[in-house]
Design an enzyme around this catalytic site. Sequence first.
Site, PDB file in Angstrom:
ATOM      1  N   GLU A 155     -32.770  65.521 -97.458  1.00  0.00           N
ATOM      2  CA  GLU A 155     -32.037  66.772 -97.652  1.00  0.00           C
ATOM      3  C   GLU A 155     -30.564  66.494 -97.409  1.00  0.00           C
ATOM      4  O   GLU A 155     -30.173  66.135 -96.299  1.00  0.00           O
ATOM      5  CB  GLU A 155     -32.542  67.839 -96.689  1.00  0.00           C
ATOM      6  N   CYS A 177     -26.506  73.697 -94.101  1.00  0.00           N
ATOM      7  CA  CYS A 177     -26.815  73.048 -95.372  1.00  0.00           C
ATOM      8  C   CYS A 177     -26.961  74.091 -96.474  1.00  0.00           C
ATOM      9  O   CYS A 177     -26.788  73.793 -97.647  1.00  0.00           O
ATOM     10  CB  CYS A 177     -28.069  72.208 -95.243  1.00  0.00           C
TER      11      CYS A 177
END
Length: 689
Positions: free
Chosen positions: A254, A293
């Site tokens: 990720e 994120c």
Amino acid sequence: MKLGNYVLGNWIEGDGEGQKLYNAVNGELIATATTQGLDFSLILEYGRKKGTAALRKMTFQERGRMLKALALHLFEQKEKFYPISYKTGATRSDSWADIEGGIGNLFSNASLRRKLPNEIFALDGENIGLSKGGSFAAQHILLPKEGVALHINAFNFPVWGMLEKIAVNLLAGVAAVVKPATITSYLTEAVVKEIVDSKILPNGALQFICGSAGDILDHVTSQDVITFTGSASTGLMLKSNPNVLRENVPFNLEADSLNCIVLGDDVDPGMPEWEIFIKEIRKEMTSKAGQKCTAIRRIFVPVNKMEDMWKDLSISLSQTIIGNPENENVRMGALAAQSQKKEVRERVQKLLASSQIIYGSLDGVEVIDADENQGAFISPLLLKNESPFTSEEVHNIEAFGPVSTIMPYKNIEEAIELAKLGKGSLVSSVVTVNEQFAKDFILGTGTYHGRILVLNRDCAKESTGHGSPLPMLIHGGPGRAGGGEEMGGLRGIKHYMQRLALQGSPTMLTAITNVYQPGAKANTATIHPFKKYFEELHIGDRLITEKRIITSEDINKFADLSGDHFYAHLATTDFKETMFDEQVAHGYFIISAAAGLFVDSYELNPVLLNYGIEELRFTKPVYPGTGIYIKLTCKEKVEQELKEVTPETKNVKGIDIPKGIVKWYVEILDDTDEITGVATILTMVRKRK
Ligand code: NDP
């Protein structure tokens, strides 16, 4: 001052001085971290041989209850973590998302046990028949891997980052080695200490290293799973490790993501959606000081509304009070470290090649209850870019702080194209009441995102927001976002389990899976299964009933009783143009008649209640004069825990009765022994104790 590494069943300090970790708000030294001298090969082996071996012996129910105990324990201790979290620059509300959001993941995964069997493995999907004669079939099953989950985490969520990941691998039956990002690892260490002291997890189920990961990737094997959250460049380097490639170690990545939000062309100033849009952006830019994120980096607005929007956004941002996160008036704290502040400033400088700052300043920021220079404070920065199709930076550079860029679009096609220029992201939002606009955007960009939130007045109040990954939804995105996927309820555990296609005879598959597979041998030499207590029932226990002739009168009576006078159930219908030859019995009548055949007695028996039907298919019409009989087979037993009796539940009838769920495979056959319908019905059955 030195943080501990919890490895090989002990707290061990690394050698050497280690990396210095500073308070993000006042610059004071907090601790040092080092893993020097640790033997990573031994650590991984310990996790596999001790932790995973112990977890693999536990069933999903046991692992789930373990997670619940851990969640309850950490929840009781949670106030200890907040003062430490403030040192990372996080406000109370930022810390809540990190600490309590993380614990929430443990609770959520603990609850998933109810959807899983009381076994160490799980079935994946339905039985698949592979032969005409029915003697050869297949069933996919999921087995916990024998390795460890190695989590290399980012600095922004020191608690959530660990808990959301270990919740899943522990439920799956796999031990973890957690390596948080070093700069905020002192907070993760505090949580690990509580976990270790609680003694809730088996030895070796969780190991923790605080500092450099050294050569750990050179020792992973194909039974291990790596998850990584952080920058795309580090991710690429790590997943290219020759040992990782050679061993085909699953690697879930990720990375940075240029998430966007789009204002629908139907939204004008004064509409609720105008304010919803502004509020969402402000929240995403300022919570965690934009170090998320999922934070919104790109804002797309219809060209004729640009000026109104950036002016209103600027006013909204100007209301954000910045400073010491311990001050309750503060809405935005500091970045996690001075190094991050430097990095964000450098990235903004690069963005300024094609954008301008329209709100905030790189030169300084007003803070309360803190010293601007000692802490890693930065102003929210709203940038404007008038030519997004010719500017590369804005779609490529992620400034990991309170930074976002507003850009114009002319029509839906342009909005879609611009969203895609981010080359894949974790999440995107569209704010609109226009259903067609929302649908076009989703169909146009859906393959470029892991999650899309459609926000408007109908759901804004209860919406969990653009930036919140939820344990029951997948988190991850394609392309630049890393191409990974985590959590997502039951989907998540599959990353830590080997999917196996099991082939054999239905009888063998039943014996292995402990779930009755159609066509397997059954046991009819038994008393009526409804007379058996939960413990006494065996998979494959079967009742074959008497026959009942279905008459036209029965069908007419059922039509009157239920009010279902569908033409196919009426004898007077002209059947020439229909799917049937003559009056046909209602499917629901047939399943009711089936119950009438297999339900046994007027007396009390261990069956407490009928719980529902999971699957019901009518496969052949039943006409008047047909004789039907039933095969009722014990298909699956699902353990149920006794619910805690609380003051609120003490009057709930039956709460203190020990019981389990039994699934029955019901086959409805006719005079030719052909199946006219199948069902899986659920009953709640009393336990002896
Ligand atoms: P990094 O990619 O540098 O670090 C992420 C993790 O990888 C940390 O735990 C780090 O450990 C570890 N790591 C770094 N090098 C190695 C190595 N050689 N072997 C094994 N592990 C290694 O990211 P940062 O945390 O420094 O953040 C940098 C940028 O990443 C941010 O500015 C932001 O752009 C992005 N980011 C993206 C996130 C997302 O969720 N998509 C979250 C956080 C950051 P250590 O700390 O010890 O170096």
